[in-house]
Design a protein around this motif. Sequence first.
Motif, PDB file in Angstrom:
ATOM      1  N   GLN A  15       0.838  -1.213   0.000  1.00  0.00           N
ATOM      2  CA  GLN A  15       0.000   0.000   0.000  1.00  0.00           C
ATOM      3  C   GLN A  15       0.873   1.263   0.000  1.00  0.00           C
ATOM      4  O   GLN A  15       0.653   2.197  -0.777  1.00  0.00           O
ATOM      5  CB  GLN A  15      -0.918  -0.051   1.231  1.00  0.00           C
ATOM      6  CG  GLN A  15      -1.851   1.121   1.378  1.00  0.00           C
ATOM      7  CD  GLN A  15      -2.642   1.392   0.101  1.00  0.00           C
ATOM      8  OE1 GLN A  15      -3.065   0.449  -0.586  1.00  0.00           O
ATOM      9  NE2 GLN A  15      -2.784   2.667  -0.247  1.00  0.00           N
ATOM     10  N   LEU A  16       1.915   1.278   0.839  1.00  0.00           N
ATOM     11  CA  LEU A  16       2.769   2.477   0.900  1.00  0.00           C
ATOM     12  C   LEU A  16       3.650   2.598  -0.344  1.00  0.00           C
ATOM     13  O   LEU A  16       3.951   3.706  -0.790  1.00  0.00           O
ATOM     14  CB  LEU A  16       3.625   2.486   2.167  1.00  0.00           C
ATOM     15  CG  LEU A  16       2.901   2.634   3.499  1.00  0.00           C
ATOM     16  CD1 LEU A  16       3.855   3.165   4.574  1.00  0.00           C
ATOM     17  CD2 LEU A  16       1.703   3.550   3.423  1.00  0.00           C
ATOM     18  N   LYS A  21       2.702   1.782  -3.232  1.00  0.00           N
ATOM     19  CA  LYS A  21       1.787   2.376  -4.224  1.00  0.00           C
ATOM     20  C   LYS A  21       1.615   3.872  -3.983  1.00  0.00           C
ATOM     21  O   LYS A  21       1.524   4.657  -4.926  1.00  0.00           O
ATOM     22  CB  LYS A  21       0.434   1.680  -4.175  1.00  0.00           C
ATOM     23  CG  LYS A  21       0.454   0.307  -4.832  1.00  0.00           C
ATOM     24  CD  LYS A  21      -0.936  -0.280  -4.851  1.00  0.00           C
ATOM     25  CE  LYS A  21      -0.943  -1.620  -5.540  1.00  0.00           C
ATOM     26  NZ  LYS A  21      -2.200  -2.350  -5.323  1.00  0.00           N
ATOM     27  N   GLU A  22       1.588   4.273  -2.721  1.00  0.00           N
ATOM     28  CA  GLU A  22       1.491   5.719  -2.436  1.00  0.00           C
ATOM     29  C   GLU A  22       2.689   6.451  -3.012  1.00  0.00           C
ATOM     30  O   GLU A  22       2.575   7.573  -3.497  1.00  0.00           O
ATOM     31  CB  GLU A  22       1.432   5.977  -0.920  1.00  0.00           C
ATOM     32  CG  GLU A  22       0.088   5.705  -0.314  1.00  0.00           C
ATOM     33  CD  GLU A  22       0.048   6.031   1.182  1.00  0.00           C
ATOM     34  OE1 GLU A  22       0.875   6.826   1.681  1.00  0.00           O
ATOM     35  OE2 GLU A  22      -0.829   5.464   1.867  1.00  0.00           O
ATOM     36  N   LEU A  23       3.850   5.800  -2.966  1.00  0.00           N
ATOM     37  CA  LEU A  23       5.060   6.438  -3.511  1.00  0.00           C
ATOM     38  C   LEU A  23       5.067   6.418  -5.038  1.00  0.00           C
ATOM     39  O   LEU A  23       5.864   7.117  -5.661  1.00  0.00           O
ATOM     40  CB  LEU A  23       6.321   5.745  -2.981  1.00  0.00           C
ATOM     41  CG  LEU A  23       6.664   5.968  -1.513  1.00  0.00           C
ATOM     42  CD1 LEU A  23       7.878   5.145  -1.125  1.00  0.00           C
ATOM     43  CD2 LEU A  23       6.927   7.447  -1.232  1.00  0.00           C
ATOM     44  N   ASN A  24       4.219   5.572  -5.624  1.00  0.00           N
ATOM     45  CA  ASN A  24       4.100   5.512  -7.086  1.00  0.00           C
ATOM     46  C   ASN A  24       5.468   5.259  -7.744  1.00  0.00           C
ATOM     47  O   ASN A  24       5.925   6.030  -8.576  1.00  0.00           O
ATOM     48  CB  ASN A  24       3.493   6.841  -7.570  1.00  0.00           C
ATOM     49  CG  ASN A  24       2.877   6.723  -8.942  1.00  0.00           C
ATOM     50  OD1 ASN A  24       2.883   5.655  -9.553  1.00  0.00           O
ATOM     51  ND2 ASN A  24       2.355   7.830  -9.440  1.00  0.00           N
ATOM     52  N   ARG A  50       5.706   5.858   7.832  1.00  0.00           N
ATOM     53  CA  ARG A  50       6.332   6.628   6.754  1.00  0.00           C
ATOM     54  C   ARG A  50       7.442   7.458   7.379  1.00  0.00           C
ATOM     55  O   ARG A  50       7.170   8.264   8.278  1.00  0.00           O
ATOM     56  CB  ARG A  50       5.322   7.558   6.086  1.00  0.00           C
ATOM     57  CG  ARG A  50       4.180   6.853   5.385  1.00  0.00           C
ATOM     58  CD  ARG A  50       3.074   7.874   5.078  1.00  0.00           C
ATOM     59  NE  ARG A  50       1.889   7.265   4.514  1.00  0.00           N
ATOM     60  CZ  ARG A  50       0.939   6.641   5.231  1.00  0.00           C
ATOM     61  NH1 ARG A  50       1.035   6.552   6.551  1.00  0.00           N
ATOM     62  NH2 ARG A  50      -0.115   6.117   4.627  1.00  0.00           N
ATOM     63  N   TYR A  91       7.796  11.678   2.291  1.00  0.00           N
ATOM     64  CA  TYR A  91       6.870  12.673   1.750  1.00  0.00           C
ATOM     65  C   TYR A  91       7.394  13.442   0.539  1.00  0.00           C
ATOM     66  O   TYR A  91       6.685  13.552  -0.463  1.00  0.00           O
ATOM     67  CB  TYR A  91       6.410  13.618   2.864  1.00  0.00           C
ATOM     68  CG  TYR A  91       5.653  12.863   3.928  1.00  0.00           C
ATOM     69  CD1 TYR A  91       4.371  12.387   3.685  1.00  0.00           C
ATOM     70  CD2 TYR A  91       6.227  12.573   5.160  1.00  0.00           C
ATOM     71  CE1 TYR A  91       3.669  11.669   4.639  1.00  0.00           C
ATOM     72  CE2 TYR A  91       5.540  11.858   6.125  1.00  0.00           C
ATOM     73  CZ  TYR A  91       4.256  11.403   5.858  1.00  0.00           C
ATOM     74  OH  TYR A  91       3.578  10.684   6.809  1.00  0.00           O
ATOM     75  N   GLU A 119       7.177  11.156  -2.313  1.00  0.00           N
ATOM     76  CA  GLU A 119       5.775  10.938  -2.720  1.00  0.00           C
ATOM     77  C   GLU A 119       5.265  12.127  -3.541  1.00  0.00           C
ATOM     78  O   GLU A 119       4.637  11.961  -4.587  1.00  0.00           O
ATOM     79  CB  GLU A 119       4.906  10.769  -1.465  1.00  0.00           C
ATOM     80  CG  GLU A 119       3.444  10.534  -1.793  1.00  0.00           C
ATOM     81  CD  GLU A 119       2.533  10.753  -0.588  1.00  0.00           C
ATOM     82  OE1 GLU A 119       2.948  11.378   0.410  1.00  0.00           O
ATOM     83  OE2 GLU A 119       1.374  10.301  -0.670  1.00  0.00           O
ATOM     84  N   HIS A 120       5.575  13.340  -3.081  1.00  0.00           N
ATOM     85  CA  HIS A 120       5.079  14.525  -3.797  1.00  0.00           C
ATOM     86  C   HIS A 120       5.672  14.606  -5.191  1.00  0.00           C
ATOM     87  O   HIS A 120       4.955  14.823  -6.172  1.00  0.00           O
ATOM     88  CB  HIS A 120       5.447  15.806  -3.024  1.00  0.00           C
ATOM     89  CG  HIS A 120       4.765  15.916  -1.708  1.00  0.00           C
ATOM     90  ND1 HIS A 120       5.351  16.491  -0.608  1.00  0.00           N
ATOM     91  CD2 HIS A 120       3.536  15.495  -1.307  1.00  0.00           C
ATOM     92  CE1 HIS A 120       4.510  16.438   0.416  1.00  0.00           C
ATOM     93  NE2 HIS A 120       3.409  15.841   0.016  1.00  0.00           N
ATOM     94  N   ASN A 139       4.454  11.753  -7.529  1.00  0.00           N
ATOM     95  CA  ASN A 139       3.056  11.835  -7.966  1.00  0.00           C
ATOM     96  C   ASN A 139       2.748  13.087  -8.775  1.00  0.00           C
ATOM     97  O   ASN A 139       1.975  13.034  -9.723  1.00  0.00           O
ATOM     98  CB  ASN A 139       2.120  11.761  -6.754  1.00  0.00           C
ATOM     99  CG  ASN A 139       1.980  10.326  -6.265  1.00  0.00           C
ATOM    100  OD1 ASN A 139       1.326   9.514  -6.922  1.00  0.00           O
ATOM    101  ND2 ASN A 139       2.624  10.002  -5.162  1.00  0.00           N
ATOM    102  N   LYS A 141       5.139  15.450   9.014  1.00  0.00           N
ATOM    103  CA  LYS A 141       4.343  15.131   7.823  1.00  0.00           C
ATOM    104  C   LYS A 141       3.879  16.424   7.161  1.00  0.00           C
ATOM    105  O   LYS A 141       3.926  17.499   7.781  1.00  0.00           O
ATOM    106  CB  LYS A 141       3.172  14.230   8.183  1.00  0.00           C
ATOM    107  CG  LYS A 141       2.275  14.747   9.255  1.00  0.00           C
ATOM    108  CD  LYS A 141       1.237  13.689   9.591  1.00  0.00           C
ATOM    109  CE  LYS A 141       0.432  14.134  10.791  1.00  0.00           C
ATOM    110  NZ  LYS A 141      -0.190  13.072  11.510  1.00  0.00           N
TER     111      LYS A 141
END
Length: 501
Positions: free
Chosen positions: A55-56, A58-61, A364, A369, A372-373, A376, A466
Amino acid sequence: MKAKMTLAKEFKIGTIDKRIYGSFIEHLGRAVYGGIYEPDHKTADEDGFRTDVIQLVKELNVPIVRYPGGNFVSGYNWEDGVGPVENRPKRLDLAWGTTEPNYIGTNEFMKWCQKANTDCMMAVNLGTRGPEEARNLVEYTNHKSGSAWSDLRRSHGYENPWNIKLWCLGNEMDGAWQMGAKTAVEYGRVALEASKMMKWTDSSIETVLCGSSSRNSKTFGEWEAQSLDIAYDSIDYVSLHQYYGNHDGDTQSYLAQTLEMEEFIHTVLCVCDYIKAKKRSKKTINLSFDEWNVWYHSNNAPYERWSMAPPRLEDIYNFEDALLVASMLITLLRHCDRIKIACLAQLVNVIAPIFTEIGGGIFRQTIFYPFEHLSNFGRGVALNPIISCPKHDTKRFTDVPYLEGIATYDEENETMTVFVVNKSLDDSAVLDVNLMDFGGYKPIEFISMDGYDKNAVNGFDNSCVKPHKNAVPVMDGSIMTVQLKPFSWNVIRLKKNESLY
Ligand code: AHR
């Protein structure tokens, strides 16, 4: 401080190859066992993979993950990791002083990649093994059927080939710590022959030549020149590796190290282009920055030799590390015309943005972060923002700009994102962004990370570091004014003519 940024469509650096947001899983520490794979965990799926980790990821793509090493690969027999698990040998891993049980091998990892929506960047062993075993692996993973190795894969229950497109020709072969380390000429020869035979097996693959293990390596420069001179015609990319640490507590110099990284990239590009010119070649070699991160917090952590998957390299990252990771990724994007692949090393537990507890939770890390930003929102085209801001001198660097930033523009979706690190410990910045020919673009979201102590960390019970949302910046004509807090990471998302909500 007051600062300005100018953005125009003509300031295009290049189209961002999504693989610049790659990462890395090595058979090292708890990256595989106790990281992506923990069959007894309450979130484990039918293959033993932790779904909370997936899941995480995937959040990081993350579009591509390098595997299985790293130093580990230089002693790895890939055949140990295929076929019935109960028949697989346990081996001593000389790279990390541990025992490798081989519960996870090529097929299991490829399955994990599918579940995590990512591709594999496979590394072959050119340390203790050579071109023959490398081409056999390509045949095993990529050939449809009707040959010994492809039929072996089918007999293992994998009817369809995995079609792995990107291959590393060994790992850090210049380093004395590497099993089967080589001189540049020895390595150039082996890499050329391996790459040739691997591509003869599957002409659709690309290969990465090992550059120096870091910019500080004694043979840096000469290593690239000599090995490239030999292998140029067969390979597609040269690798770079770099880790940074704040060893003396000098935060300003620590964050300024992207200047050094900039020079590192520039030098490797010069060597690639020198060999191109020397050979009168029409082919351009691009870069694969396939290991980069902060790594120093865990350096002296003890572990039990020959144990299985002991905790190793478990850096717990603080807030200043997140700012450096953001700056490093911005530096990579500033060169996206030539850097096509990059891997945040690594992905889970081992110097990683994702941290797990055996039988327990997950969190995380601070560095999660910014990655991730950027991963994405930082897709499409990278624009070179002309930034004018005050500079300062640190103990190790002169003329360090306080702001480090980049903008990305996705023409199809009519979105743009501005990413900025404010490295000043005390000063906020009023940043005027001139959007020039981006008429109709309006800010829709402003995310930042700020206000934390530079040593603040996250943990299982305490994930305080965060991002948070701010009021959307104001526009006056083509000027967007953004208030950047001291010591902050900032993401301003814009969209043409409409709100996303
Ligand atoms: O990522 C950890 C290690 O760092 C890798 O195994 C090696 O390639 C590098 O030295």
